[in-house]
Design an enzyme around this catalytic site. Structure first.
Site, PDB file in Angstrom:
ATOM      1  N   THR A  33       0.856  -1.191   0.000  1.00  0.00           N
ATOM      2  CA  THR A  33       0.000   0.000   0.000  1.00  0.00           C
ATOM      3  C   THR A  33       0.889   1.237   0.000  1.00  0.00           C
ATOM      4  O   THR A  33       1.837   1.324   0.772  1.00  0.00           O
ATOM      5  CB  THR A  33      -0.942  -0.010   1.226  1.00  0.00           C
ATOM      6  OG1 THR A  33      -1.798  -1.157   1.135  1.00  0.00           O
ATOM      7  CG2 THR A  33      -1.798   1.245   1.274  1.00  0.00           C
TER       8      THR A  33
ATOM      9  N   VAL B 180       2.283   5.163   0.092  1.00  0.00           N
ATOM     10  CA  VAL B 180       2.224   6.465   0.751  1.00  0.00           C
ATOM     11  C   VAL B 180       1.938   7.528  -0.316  1.00  0.00           C
ATOM     12  O   VAL B 180       2.415   7.430  -1.448  1.00  0.00           O
ATOM     13  CB  VAL B 180       3.565   6.746   1.478  1.00  0.00           C
ATOM     14  CG1 VAL B 180       3.708   8.218   1.843  1.00  0.00           C
ATOM     15  CG2 VAL B 180       3.686   5.871   2.721  1.00  0.00           C
TER      16      VAL B 180
ATOM     17  N   ILE C 138       4.927  -1.186   2.888  1.00  0.00           N
ATOM     18  CA  ILE C 138       4.637   0.230   2.651  1.00  0.00           C
ATOM     19  C   ILE C 138       5.416   0.678   1.418  1.00  0.00           C
ATOM     20  O   ILE C 138       6.640   0.558   1.365  1.00  0.00           O
ATOM     21  CB  ILE C 138       5.031   1.081   3.872  1.00  0.00           C
ATOM     22  CG1 ILE C 138       4.119   0.765   5.063  1.00  0.00           C
ATOM     23  CG2 ILE C 138       5.005   2.571   3.527  1.00  0.00           C
ATOM     24  CD1 ILE C 138       2.657   1.150   4.870  1.00  0.00           C
ATOM     25  N   LYS C 139       4.687   1.185   0.424  1.00  0.00           N
ATOM     26  CA  LYS C 139       5.332   1.642  -0.813  1.00  0.00           C
ATOM     27  C   LYS C 139       5.698   3.115  -0.707  1.00  0.00           C
ATOM     28  O   LYS C 139       4.882   3.943  -0.310  1.00  0.00           O
ATOM     29  CB  LYS C 139       4.397   1.442  -2.015  1.00  0.00           C
ATOM     30  CG  LYS C 139       4.351   0.027  -2.531  1.00  0.00           C
ATOM     31  CD  LYS C 139       3.430  -0.104  -3.725  1.00  0.00           C
ATOM     32  CE  LYS C 139       4.115   0.233  -5.026  1.00  0.00           C
ATOM     33  NZ  LYS C 139       3.238  -0.025  -6.187  1.00  0.00           N
ATOM     34  N   LEU C 140       6.932   3.389  -1.074  1.00  0.00           N
ATOM     35  CA  LEU C 140       7.453   4.755  -1.086  1.00  0.00           C
ATOM     36  C   LEU C 140       8.199   4.980  -2.393  1.00  0.00           C
ATOM     37  O   LEU C 140       8.838   4.059  -2.904  1.00  0.00           O
ATOM     38  CB  LEU C 140       8.436   4.958   0.073  1.00  0.00           C
ATOM     39  CG  LEU C 140       7.872   4.872   1.492  1.00  0.00           C
ATOM     40  CD1 LEU C 140       8.951   4.412   2.457  1.00  0.00           C
ATOM     41  CD2 LEU C 140       7.319   6.226   1.916  1.00  0.00           C
TER      42      LEU C 140
END
Length: 317
Positions: A95, A97, A131-133
């Site tokens: 998911t 950011v 967590i995608k950044l």
């Protein structure tokens, strides 16, 4: 005879690059990745309307500020879609950011923790979430901090070797080097319009990153992403993971034949160089015109789709 998707799974962990639950049920991937564009697309699917309504109702309870309600509802919707997908896969959901925070480490960390909290409150443990950044210097620093706190990250919009190196040096769990968008740039900016899979610049980029990681003993997972055709995918068979859109999963599942391993490393582990500092990172990254343009372009596109998602939520509030 086996189909190519089944054969590929023996060499590589197959991940679905979609927010579409029907596709999850059909192709049964190990993991799934989402991004603001995919969440926006998923939000148009009628079956997802209840997830939007639930996110909006929840957001109204959190704050009286309309502006804050929009932010809260978009976070909750991304998590709600993730929760539905997690019912169908054994592995992890990625998911993302908000892309508008791509140059702000502190706010990226805060947003990541917010998303993790929403998943945790729904009974999902950290080991099922990535967590995608964006792979900016600030995004990589945010990921470095999150990893130390037990939150695994997926660094996306990765186009340059400098980005890949900095991610490994930061101890990031996983990177998503983009194959197809690299090809797009070379088609648009060179005289060559057709590339065989083995000479595809996106394929070459991922291959170089994969070999470098394995040669230097980095644990960071390499997950090729953003494919334009099945030839690119087959040329990267053996990569740790590949995240593939439903149309290409369908094409592979309907093609017969064994898939040959293309990537692997059995050599000795070499000494790692000193980590890149910020000045070196920017210098090396900006030597690559393609990477500089595509990173900025990717952040802009995700930010636009995040804005569209928030406009849709605003109209429903």
């Amino acid at each position: 005879m086996t189909d190519k998707l089944t054969s590929l799974r023996k060499l590589t962990t197959v991940v679905a690059d979609t927010g579409d639950i029907a596709a999850m049920k059909l192709y049964q991937p190990q993991d799934a990745t989402t991004n603001p564009s995919l969440i926006l697309n998923a939000a148009q699917i009628p079956e997802y309307r209840k997830l939007i309504d639930e996110a909006i109702a929840w957001a109204r309870e959190q704050s009286d500020s309309r502006e804050q309600q929009i932010v809260d509802a978009s976070d909750k919707l991304a998590v709600n879609i993730g929760l539905e997908i997690l019912k169908l896969i054994p592995g992890r959901i990625s998911t993302e950011v908000d892309a508008r925070l791509s140059y702000d480490s502190e706010r990226s960390v805060a947003k990541a923790k917010r998303l993790i909290k929403l998943y945790n409150e729904a009974g999902i443990s950290n080991d099922r979430i990535l967590i995608k950044l964006a792979s900016t210097w600030q995004g990589i620093r945010a990921a470095e901090q999150l990893e130390k706190e037990g939150i695994n990250c997926n660094l996306t919009l990765l186009f340059s070797f400098a980005q890949a190196r900095a991610c490994a040096e930061a101890g990031v769990y996983l990177i998503s080097p983009f194959v197809g968008r690299i090809l797009d740039w070379y088609k648009a900016n060179s005289d060559q319009k057709e590339f065989a899979p083995h000479e595809d610049p996106g394929v070459i980029s991922v291959t170089e990153i994969y070999q470098y990681y394995k040669q230097h003993g980095y644990d960071t997972v390499v997950m090729g992403a953003s494919f334009r055709n099945s030839g690119e995918i087959l040329e990267l068979a053996g990569c740790d993971r590949l995240t593939i859109a439903p149309a290409l999963l369908k094409e592979l599942s309907e093609a017969q034949g064994e898939v040959e391993r293309k990537l692997g490393y059995a050599g000795e582990i070499k000494a790692r160089p000193e980590p890149l500092n910020e000045a070196q990172f920017y210098w090396e990254h900006h030597q690559d015109a393609m990477a500089t343009e595509k990173l900025a372009d990717g952040i802009r596109k995700f930010a636009i789709d995040q804005g569209k998602l928030e406009k849709m939520i605003s109209d429903l509030l």
